[in-house]
Motif scaffolding. Structure first.
Motif, PDB file in Angstrom:
ATOM      1  N   GLY A 221       0.711  -1.222  -0.157  1.00 45.98           N
ATOM      2  CA  GLY A 221      -0.017   0.163   0.070  1.00 45.98           C
ATOM      3  C   GLY A 221       0.912   1.273  -0.017  1.00 45.98           C
ATOM      4  O   GLY A 221       0.241   2.287  -0.170  1.00 45.98           O
ATOM      5  N   SER A 222       2.084   1.130   0.151  1.00 41.99           N
ATOM      6  CA  SER A 222       2.952   2.522  -0.076  1.00 41.99           C
ATOM      7  C   SER A 222       2.733   3.014  -1.339  1.00 41.99           C
ATOM      8  O   SER A 222       2.721   2.397  -2.472  1.00 41.99           O
ATOM      9  N   THR A 223       2.943   4.039  -1.436  1.00 47.53           N
ATOM     10  CA  THR A 223       2.769   5.042  -2.791  1.00 47.53           C
ATOM     11  C   THR A 223       4.030   5.849  -2.938  1.00 47.53           C
ATOM     12  O   THR A 223       4.873   6.371  -2.128  1.00 47.53           O
ATOM     13  N   ASN A 224       4.235   6.287  -4.224  1.00 47.24           N
ATOM     14  CA  ASN A 224       5.196   6.930  -4.612  1.00 47.24           C
ATOM     15  C   ASN A 224       4.839   7.762  -5.853  1.00 47.24           C
ATOM     16  O   ASN A 224       4.132   7.226  -6.863  1.00 47.24           O
ATOM     17  N   TYR A 225       5.180   9.183  -5.711  1.00 44.38           N
ATOM     18  CA  TYR A 225       4.589  10.036  -6.678  1.00 44.38           C
ATOM     19  C   TYR A 225       5.593  11.030  -7.421  1.00 44.38           C
ATOM     20  O   TYR A 225       6.596  11.268  -6.609  1.00 44.38           O
TER      21      TYR A 225
ATOM     22  N   TRP B  14      13.257   3.168  -5.770  1.00 44.97           N
ATOM     23  CA  TRP B  14      13.740   4.199  -7.024  1.00 44.97           C
ATOM     24  C   TRP B  14      13.152   3.886  -8.175  1.00 44.97           C
ATOM     25  O   TRP B  14      13.257   4.430  -9.086  1.00 44.97           O
ATOM     26  N   THR B  15      12.848   2.371  -8.460  1.00 45.56           N
ATOM     27  CA  THR B  15      12.497   1.930  -9.817  1.00 45.56           C
ATOM     28  C   THR B  15      11.065   1.884  -9.911  1.00 45.56           C
ATOM     29  O   THR B  15      10.486   1.525 -11.089  1.00 45.56           O
ATOM     30  N   LEU B  16      10.203   2.285  -9.102  1.00 41.92           N
ATOM     31  CA  LEU B  16       8.919   2.148  -9.114  1.00 41.92           C
ATOM     32  C   LEU B  16       7.969   3.006 -10.174  1.00 41.92           C
ATOM     33  O   LEU B  16       6.988   2.426 -10.623  1.00 41.92           O
ATOM     34  N   ARG B  17       8.676   4.002 -10.400  1.00 41.57           N
ATOM     35  CA  ARG B  17       8.125   4.848 -11.625  1.00 41.57           C
ATOM     36  C   ARG B  17       8.858   4.856 -13.039  1.00 41.57           C
ATOM     37  O   ARG B  17       8.761   5.709 -13.767  1.00 41.57           O
ATOM     38  N   LEU B  18       9.654   3.597 -13.232  1.00 39.44           N
ATOM     39  CA  LEU B  18      10.383   3.345 -14.367  1.00 39.44           C
ATOM     40  C   LEU B  18       9.604   2.336 -14.897  1.00 39.44           C
ATOM     41  O   LEU B  18       9.001   1.423 -14.827  1.00 39.44           O
ATOM     42  N   ALA B  19       9.370   2.979 -16.300  1.00 39.85           N
ATOM     43  CA  ALA B  19       8.632   2.007 -17.329  1.00 39.85           C
ATOM     44  C   ALA B  19       9.057   0.555 -17.406  1.00 39.85           C
ATOM     45  O   ALA B  19       8.298  -0.490 -17.664  1.00 39.85           O
ATOM     46  N   ALA B  20      10.513   0.487 -17.483  1.00 40.39           N
ATOM     47  CA  ALA B  20      11.007  -0.848 -17.705  1.00 40.39           C
ATOM     48  C   ALA B  20      10.865  -1.847 -16.417  1.00 40.39           C
ATOM     49  O   ALA B  20      11.045  -2.845 -16.585  1.00 40.39           O
ATOM     50  N   SER B  21      10.415  -1.483 -15.520  1.00 39.70           N
ATOM     51  CA  SER B  21       9.855  -2.082 -14.210  1.00 39.70           C
ATOM     52  C   SER B  21       8.671  -2.907 -14.496  1.00 39.70           C
ATOM     53  O   SER B  21       8.217  -3.646 -13.407  1.00 39.70           O
ATOM     54  N   TYR B  22       7.881  -2.592 -15.435  1.00 39.34           N
ATOM     55  CA  TYR B  22       6.422  -3.091 -15.568  1.00 39.34           C
ATOM     56  C   TYR B  22       6.455  -4.174 -16.810  1.00 39.34           C
ATOM     57  O   TYR B  22       6.862  -3.570 -18.029  1.00 39.34           O
ATOM     58  N   ASN B  23       5.836  -5.373 -16.598  1.00 40.94           N
ATOM     59  CA  ASN B  23       5.728  -6.407 -17.819  1.00 40.94           C
ATOM     60  C   ASN B  23       4.275  -5.993 -18.395  1.00 40.94           C
ATOM     61  O   ASN B  23       3.974  -6.355 -19.678  1.00 40.94           O
TER      62      ASN B  23
ATOM     63  N   PHE C 127      -2.903  14.536  -7.159  1.00 39.45           N
ATOM     64  CA  PHE C 127      -3.245  13.264  -7.696  1.00 39.45           C
ATOM     65  C   PHE C 127      -3.144  12.018  -6.353  1.00 39.45           C
ATOM     66  O   PHE C 127      -2.105  12.211  -5.394  1.00 39.45           O
ATOM     67  N   THR C 128      -4.013  11.314  -6.525  1.00 37.01           N
ATOM     68  CA  THR C 128      -3.933  10.241  -5.288  1.00 37.01           C
ATOM     69  C   THR C 128      -4.049   8.898  -6.003  1.00 37.01           C
ATOM     70  O   THR C 128      -4.975   8.722  -6.681  1.00 37.01           O
ATOM     71  N   ILE C 129      -2.898   7.819  -5.872  1.00 39.65           N
ATOM     72  CA  ILE C 129      -3.160   6.573  -6.414  1.00 39.65           C
ATOM     73  C   ILE C 129      -3.875   5.623  -5.257  1.00 39.65           C
ATOM     74  O   ILE C 129      -3.363   5.869  -3.917  1.00 39.65           O
ATOM     75  N   SER C 130      -4.619   4.952  -5.554  1.00 34.99           N
ATOM     76  CA  SER C 130      -5.348   4.038  -4.588  1.00 34.99           C
ATOM     77  C   SER C 130      -5.764   2.415  -5.506  1.00 34.99           C
ATOM     78  O   SER C 130      -5.654   2.515  -6.452  1.00 34.99           O
ATOM     79  N   LYS C 131      -5.848   1.445  -4.687  1.00 37.06           N
ATOM     80  CA  LYS C 131      -6.306   0.307  -5.227  1.00 37.06           C
ATOM     81  C   LYS C 131      -7.379  -0.346  -4.191  1.00 37.06           C
ATOM     82  O   LYS C 131      -7.415  -0.280  -3.036  1.00 37.06           O
TER      83      LYS C 131
END
Length: 126
Positions: A55-59, A105-114, A67-71
């Motif tokens: 649940g931790s967030t990074n903006y 530090w990689t959470l908002r890098l596009a390469a981190s997501y498949n 902006f607020t991200i949630s799930k």
């Protein structure tokens, strides 16, 4: 098969609000890192906000406080509440998901997501 489907985009005036949704299927979103990215014409894809399984967030600095991200794990859905929208927020917005544990530090890098959705357009007029 993992699928991500975004919705909620549209056209608003500066200062307005929108809430984007990303419905996930084919996996349990509670165990994945998820994020919102955006891409404006002629610009690189930018990581806007991310949320990890705990649940931790990074903006990004450009959206902090607006902006607020949630799930909702029960609904397997990711959200992005966008307030005080500016013309520079105009872009195609994509949700992304990935099961691998990541460095902060990689959470908002596009390469981190498949896994990626098809995108939803947000247009903010002045």
């Amino acid at each position: 098969q993992v699928q991500l489907v975004e919705s909620g985009g549209g056209s608003v005036q500066s200062g307005g609000s929108l809430r984007l949704s990303c419905a996930a299927s084919g996996y349990t979103s509670s165990t994945y890192s998820m994020a919102w990215f955006r891409q404006a014409p002629g610009k690189e894809r930018e990581g806007v906000a991310a949320i990890v399984s705990e649940g931790s967030t990074n903006y990004a600095d450009s959206v902090k406080g607006r902006f607020t991200i949630s799930k909702d794990n029960a609904k397997n859905t990711l959200y992005l509440q966008m307030n005080s929208l500016k013309p520079e927020d105009t872009a195609m917005y994509y949700c992304a998901a990935d099961p691998r544990r990541k460095q902060w530090w990689t959470l908002r890098l596009a390469a981190s997501y498949n896994y990626w959705g098809q995108g939803t357009q947000v247009t903010v007029s002045s």
